[in-house]
Design a protein around this motif. Structure first.
Motif: not given
Length: 92
Positions: A1-27
């Motif tokens: 997100m930093q390299s695109t300049g979009l980081a200031p526009h995000f209020i949250a990020a979620i990782t597999p550690m947060d929800c127990g699922h890895w992409k491409p899992a829809p969860e």
């Protein structure tokens, strides 16, 4: 997100550690939607992997934008601007 300049526009990020699922899992996408309290059809998922990002997001009825890392930050932001999106920042 930093390299695109979009980081200031995000209020949250979620990782597999947060929800127990890895992409491409829809969860992992569903967990992110739950955090921001927005329906999938009202989201734009921006990702750089057609299999792990775009396919599962489209399966949930999200709009998608595939990032090409060979494109400059300015060109990327120009593409976003050209989409004529109505972007609403969602905060708690």
């Amino acid at each position: 997100m930093q390299s695109t300049g979009l980081a200031p526009h995000f209020i949250a990020a979620i990782t597999p550690m947060d929800c127990g699922h890895w992409k491409p899992a829809p969860e992992i996408f569903l967990a992110a939607l739950n955090i921001i309290k927005v329906k999938a059809e009202n989201c734009l998922m921006i990702g750089d992997d057609p299999i792990r990002d775009v396919q599962p997001a489209r399966a949930l009825n999200m709009a998608t934008l595939l990032i090409n890392h060979q494109t400059s930050q300015t060109a990327f932001l120009d593409v976003l601007a050209s989409l004529n999106l109505s972007i609403e920042l969602v905060r708690d």
